[in-house]
Scaffold this motif. Structure first.
Motif, mmCIF file in Angstrom:
data_model
loop_
_atom_site.group_PDB
_atom_site.id
_atom_site.type_symbol
_atom_site.label_atom_id
_atom_site.label_comp_id
_atom_site.label_asym_id
_atom_site.label_seq_id
_atom_site.Cartn_x
_atom_site.Cartn_y
_atom_site.Cartn_z
ATOM 1 N N MET A 154 74.558 38.280 34.452
ATOM 2 C CA MET A 154 75.056 37.555 35.287
ATOM 3 C C MET A 154 74.686 36.270 34.526
ATOM 4 S SD MET A 154 76.155 37.375 38.784
ATOM 5 C CE MET A 154 77.693 38.315 39.410
ATOM 6 N N THR A 155 75.718 35.555 34.118
ATOM 7 C CA THR A 155 75.397 33.965 33.200
ATOM 8 C C THR A 155 75.168 32.828 34.812
ATOM 9 O OG1 THR A 155 77.531 33.376 33.140
ATOM 10 C CG2 THR A 155 76.461 34.573 31.150
ATOM 11 N N LYS A 156 75.044 31.752 34.476
ATOM 12 C CA LYS A 156 74.672 30.891 35.061
ATOM 13 C C LYS A 156 76.211 30.716 35.939
ATOM 14 C CE LYS A 156 73.385 26.455 36.457
ATOM 15 N NZ LYS A 156 72.930 24.820 35.961
ATOM 16 N N ILE A 157 77.065 30.717 35.183
ATOM 17 C CA ILE A 157 78.770 30.107 35.343
ATOM 18 C C ILE A 157 78.704 31.255 36.702
ATOM 19 C CG2 ILE A 157 79.868 30.518 33.292
ATOM 20 C CD1 ILE A 157 80.534 27.972 36.225
ATOM 21 N N GLN A 158 78.905 33.097 36.466
ATOM 22 C CA GLN A 158 79.154 33.700 37.257
ATOM 23 C C GLN A 158 78.406 33.563 38.135
ATOM 24 O OE1 GLN A 158 78.058 36.623 33.844
ATOM 25 N NE2 GLN A 158 80.621 37.281 34.012
ATOM 26 N N GLU A 159 77.576 33.055 38.174
ATOM 27 C CA GLU A 159 76.479 33.583 39.709
ATOM 28 C C GLU A 159 77.543 31.870 40.549
ATOM 29 O OE1 GLU A 159 72.620 32.202 38.053
ATOM 30 O OE2 GLU A 159 72.117 34.896 37.841
ATOM 31 N N THR A 160 77.581 30.983 39.792
ATOM 32 C CA THR A 160 78.304 30.155 41.040
ATOM 33 C C THR A 160 80.095 30.502 40.867
ATOM 34 O OG1 THR A 160 76.929 28.325 39.073
ATOM 35 C CG2 THR A 160 79.493 27.398 40.212
ATOM 36 N N LEU A 161 80.189 31.113 40.690
ATOM 37 C CA LEU A 161 81.342 31.343 40.637
ATOM 38 C C LEU A 161 81.625 32.782 42.157
ATOM 39 C CD1 LEU A 161 83.262 31.870 37.634
ATOM 40 C CD2 LEU A 161 84.528 30.293 39.150
ATOM 41 N N ALA A 162 80.297 33.849 41.684
ATOM 42 C CA ALA A 162 80.361 34.134 43.442
ATOM 43 C C ALA A 162 80.147 33.865 44.804
ATOM 44 C CB ALA A 162 79.056 35.511 42.754
ATOM 45 N N ALA A 163 78.921 32.311 43.996
ATOM 46 C CA ALA A 163 78.054 31.769 45.218
ATOM 47 C C ALA A 163 79.439 31.227 46.102
ATOM 48 C CB ALA A 163 77.290 31.296 44.917
ATOM 49 N N LEU A 164 80.856 30.711 45.467
ATOM 50 C CA LEU A 164 81.346 30.127 46.115
ATOM 51 C C LEU A 164 82.152 30.360 47.162
ATOM 52 C CD1 LEU A 164 84.081 29.467 43.275
ATOM 53 C CD2 LEU A 164 82.856 27.541 44.098
ATOM 54 N N PRO A 165 82.110 29.602 48.492
ATOM 55 C CA PRO A 165 82.770 30.065 50.086
ATOM 56 C C PRO A 165 84.058 30.481 49.988
ATOM 57 C CG PRO A 165 82.262 27.204 49.639
ATOM 58 C CD PRO A 165 82.388 27.976 48.113
ATOM 59 N N GLU A 166 84.042 31.663 50.978
ATOM 60 C CA GLU A 166 85.351 33.009 50.892
ATOM 61 C C GLU A 166 86.517 31.984 49.985
ATOM 62 O OE1 GLU A 166 85.175 36.102 50.516
ATOM 63 O OE2 GLU A 166 83.316 35.970 49.817
ATOM 64 N N GLU A 167 87.049 31.154 51.118
ATOM 65 C CA GLU A 167 88.352 30.395 51.246
ATOM 66 C C GLU A 167 88.299 30.049 49.684
ATOM 67 O OE1 GLU A 167 85.032 28.028 53.052
ATOM 68 O OE2 GLU A 167 85.630 29.296 53.081
ATOM 69 N N LYS A 168 87.887 29.280 49.015
ATOM 70 C CA LYS A 168 87.583 29.025 47.483
ATOM 71 C C LYS A 168 88.087 30.078 46.606
ATOM 72 C CE LYS A 168 86.632 24.188 47.646
ATOM 73 N NZ LYS A 168 87.439 23.192 47.287
ATOM 74 N N LYS A 169 87.136 31.267 46.758
ATOM 75 C CA LYS A 169 87.700 31.958 45.910
ATOM 76 C C LYS A 169 88.746 32.345 46.721
ATOM 77 C CE LYS A 169 82.767 34.680 45.685
ATOM 78 N NZ LYS A 169 82.350 35.488 46.235
ATOM 79 N N ALA A 170 89.166 32.360 47.428
ATOM 80 C CA ALA A 170 91.129 32.908 47.288
ATOM 81 C C ALA A 170 92.138 32.192 46.929
ATOM 82 C CB ALA A 170 91.048 32.853 49.388
ATOM 83 N N LEU A 171 91.079 30.881 46.631
ATOM 84 C CA LEU A 171 92.380 30.702 45.850
ATOM 85 C C LEU A 171 93.068 30.990 44.173
ATOM 86 C CD1 LEU A 171 90.706 26.779 46.678
ATOM 87 C CD2 LEU A 171 93.149 27.957 47.718
ATOM 88 N N PHE A 172 91.376 31.758 43.682
ATOM 89 C CA PHE A 172 92.040 32.502 42.685
ATOM 90 C C PHE A 172 92.817 33.421 43.294
ATOM 91 C CE2 PHE A 172 88.218 30.065 42.659
ATOM 92 C CZ PHE A 172 88.111 29.429 40.903
ATOM 93 N N ILE A 173 93.046 33.927 43.673
ATOM 94 C CA ILE A 173 93.745 35.684 44.147
ATOM 95 C C ILE A 173 94.843 35.339 43.281
ATOM 96 C CG2 ILE A 173 94.375 36.945 45.511
ATOM 97 C CD1 ILE A 173 91.409 36.238 47.234
ATOM 98 N N PRO A 174 95.976 34.098 43.769
ATOM 99 C CA PRO A 174 97.390 34.430 43.250
ATOM 100 C C PRO A 174 97.623 33.929 42.064
ATOM 101 C CG PRO A 174 97.134 32.608 44.872
ATOM 102 C CD PRO A 174 95.687 33.240 44.993
ATOM 103 N N ALA A 175 96.778 33.811 41.277
ATOM 104 C CA ALA A 175 96.331 33.709 39.490
ATOM 105 C C ALA A 175 95.728 34.479 39.092
ATOM 106 C CB ALA A 175 96.429 31.945 39.061
ATOM 107 N N PHE A 176 94.811 35.021 39.568
ATOM 108 C CA PHE A 176 94.142 35.950 38.498
ATOM 109 C C PHE A 176 93.008 37.389 39.687
ATOM 110 C CE2 PHE A 176 93.351 30.936 37.652
ATOM 111 C CZ PHE A 176 93.428 31.102 36.490
ATOM 112 N N GLY A 177 93.789 37.406 40.524
ATOM 113 C CA GLY A 177 93.513 38.363 41.203
ATOM 114 C C GLY A 177 92.133 38.445 42.117
ATOM 115 N N ASP A 178 91.152 37.594 40.865
ATOM 116 C CA ASP A 178 89.881 37.424 41.720
ATOM 117 C C ASP A 178 88.763 36.578 40.658
ATOM 118 O OD1 ASP A 178 88.326 39.218 39.848
ATOM 119 O OD2 ASP A 178 88.382 40.926 41.494
ATOM 120 N N VAL A 179 87.696 36.126 41.367
ATOM 121 C CA VAL A 179 86.717 35.081 40.837
ATOM 122 C C VAL A 179 86.463 35.939 39.427
ATOM 123 C CG1 VAL A 179 86.381 33.347 42.445
ATOM 124 C CG2 VAL A 179 84.900 35.531 42.066
ATOM 125 N N ASP A 180 86.169 36.991 39.383
ATOM 126 C CA ASP A 180 85.477 38.377 37.802
ATOM 127 C C ASP A 180 86.652 37.397 37.106
ATOM 128 O OD1 ASP A 180 83.168 38.543 39.018
ATOM 129 O OD2 ASP A 180 83.711 39.924 40.357
#
Length: 118
Positions: free
Chosen positions: A1-27
């Motif tokens: 995992m790269t640094k930015i992937q780790e940063t995205l994975a470590a986001l709080p769940e409420e922030k990760k949820a914001l990515f779902i409508p457009a992208f599906g998930d942070v990955d």
């Protein structure tokens, strides 16, 4: 995992949820931005017909992604730049990542972002 992937994975769940409508998930967000960077780079290198128009569209989409992520309370420009940096790191090291997204998925996400109907 790269640094930015780790940063995205470590986001709080409420922030990760914001990515779902457009992208599906942070990955899938990461993969989408990675592919945008790759498409921009390949277009610049190969200069296909009407490449200036293509670059303009790619850059508009990248800008919309940055603004969308910014609307989540994150630094969209920085995150997109970090993912693009991952792409260029792979490019110079001849690494081909395992892209787990179909062209249809990618285009669907791009169309959602372009339309702004999220």
């Amino acid at each position: 995992m790269t640094k930015i992937q780790e940063t995205l994975a470590a986001l709080p769940e409420e922030k990760k949820a914001l990515f779902i409508p457009a992208f599906g998930d942070v990955d899938k967000f990461y993969t989408t931005v990675y592919l945008i960077a790759r498409n921009e780079h390949v277009t610049e290198l190969e200069k296909p017909d009407r490449y200036e128009d293509r670059l303009q569209v790619i850059r508009q989409i990248r800008g919309k992604v940055e603004k969308l992520v910014g609307s989540f309370g994150l630094d969209g420009s920085e995150i997109v730049a970090d993912i693009a940096s991952d792409y260029f790191e792979d490019y110079v090291n001849y690494k081909e990542p395992d892209i787990r997204m179909t062209n249809e998925e990618f285009l669907g996400i791009i169309q959602k972002v372009a339309r702004g109907n999220l």
